[in-house]
Scaffold this motif. Sequence first.
Motif, PDB file in Angstrom:
ATOM      1  N   MET A   1      41.027  35.326  43.917  1.00 30.94           N
ATOM      2  CA  MET A   1      41.320  34.122  44.442  1.00 30.94           C
ATOM      3  C   MET A   1      40.585  33.755  45.504  1.00 30.94           C
TER       4      MET A   1
ATOM      5  N   VAL B   1      42.767  35.658  38.540  1.00 35.95           N
ATOM      6  CA  VAL B   1      43.668  34.624  39.594  1.00 35.95           C
ATOM      7  C   VAL B   1      45.024  34.566  39.136  1.00 35.95           C
ATOM      8  N   ARG B   2      45.309  34.550  37.826  1.00 33.06           N
ATOM      9  CA  ARG B   2      46.686  34.448  37.234  1.00 33.06           C
ATOM     10  C   ARG B   2      47.390  35.828  37.198  1.00 33.06           C
ATOM     11  N   ALA B   3      46.464  36.893  37.620  1.00 35.56           N
ATOM     12  CA  ALA B   3      47.159  38.048  37.924  1.00 35.56           C
ATOM     13  C   ALA B   3      47.318  38.377  39.371  1.00 35.56           C
ATOM     14  N   ARG B   4      47.049  37.306  40.117  1.00 32.85           N
ATOM     15  CA  ARG B   4      47.037  37.244  41.482  1.00 32.85           C
ATOM     16  C   ARG B   4      46.223  38.359  42.335  1.00 32.85           C
ATOM     17  N   ASP B   5      45.059  38.565  41.461  1.00 34.37           N
ATOM     18  CA  ASP B   5      43.897  39.417  42.204  1.00 34.37           C
ATOM     19  C   ASP B   5      43.455  38.857  43.446  1.00 34.37           C
ATOM     20  N   LYS B   6      43.377  39.282  44.439  1.00 31.43           N
ATOM     21  CA  LYS B   6      43.094  38.710  45.937  1.00 31.43           C
ATOM     22  C   LYS B   6      41.557  38.465  45.862  1.00 31.43           C
TER      23      LYS B   6
ATOM     24  N   GLU C   1      37.330  32.050  44.127  1.00 31.18           N
ATOM     25  CA  GLU C   1      37.557  30.973  43.122  1.00 31.18           C
ATOM     26  C   GLU C   1      37.046  29.381  43.758  1.00 31.18           C
TER      27      GLU C   1
ATOM     28  N   THR D   1      39.451  33.385  36.320  1.00 36.73           N
ATOM     29  CA  THR D   1      40.664  32.586  35.947  1.00 36.73           C
ATOM     30  C   THR D   1      41.667  33.631  35.593  1.00 36.73           C
TER      31      THR D   1
END
Length: 367
Positions: free
Chosen positions: A159, A151-156, A162, A148
Amino acid sequence: MTLKTGMVGLTNVGKTTIFNAITASDIEPSNYTFATIDPNKAVVNVPDSRVDEIFANIESDKKVYSTLDVVDIAGLIRGASSGEGLGNKFLSDIKQVDAVLHIVRCFDDDNIVHVDNSVNPIRDIETIETELIIKDLETVTKRIEKNTKLVRARDKEAMAKEPLYNKLKESLEEIVHPRDLNLSEDEITALYDLNLITLKPQILVCNISEEELLAKTPSEYTLKVMEYAKSKNCVSLPICGKVEAEIAQLEDEEKVEFIKEYGLTEPGLNALLRTAYNLLGLITFLTEGEIEVRAWNIKKGTLSPQAAGVIHTDFEKKFIKAEVISYSDFKDCGFKRSEAKKRGLARLEGKTYEIKDGDVIIFRIGQ
């Protein structure tokens, strides 16, 4: 490549007895809960008649079998995943294994206490599987917490994973086994680094009575496990732990006679190992020479250079050719490589050759 297996099961199902059979050790089974506190561990040779035959027919200093790492986890009870009976600690011990041997009691014996006071193989299987599911839920939950943040750091990559993690968590919370989710190969690969116990190949080992072994007819208990395994697309295998442990302690000549008395062609251990190898997609190639005759395990589909690399990493980089004879051809030629060459049965294979089970190989390596 060493195969690592972890043995699980309820207390008093015969795990220690079967461990003794596999390892030819003499650990005393105990008729009480948590007799095994620390996991029993052993590295054992995998019987291979091909190694024996080659060694008996050529001049060689020694024979080396492939090996099997075995971990006998303490008997589990309901609630093990949350620490009952110290089970949570022991469940962690099998996260690194390649395959799980789930020992299931399929015999009656008033002298051996059952933790639930009655023999019911399917109930026992479901108890253990529930504990494994809950243990994996703990693993997945921790991974989601970590993911999570990514994901907040926009890691592809995070994401992309997830939805899979969330789907898996939801099913585990409902005590739904991952095998019932029909996960794709790509999804299973994406989950590989979690080392989920429920995604490991599993063999349901029916620990049967001596009477059932002699009768050559599955008992009602064993039939139920076989039906359950088929419905879940799993593998089951009957073994009489008591008899196998006795076989393991005998000398070779005595062993042959003892096996015949029970109408067997080989120890049940051999069938168990073959089943485990098939589940893991493993095959064996052989090397022979004055120094040693040796068995090497590789994944089915391995090409020549990678197989050479199992012997030594430099061999893969410097691979030139593989001189290959099938085991059956080698045997027909009296285990003489010169005779195989004369008959045209020794082949030179290149980098694209896929190693076959039982290939007897000499690798040609450059400088």
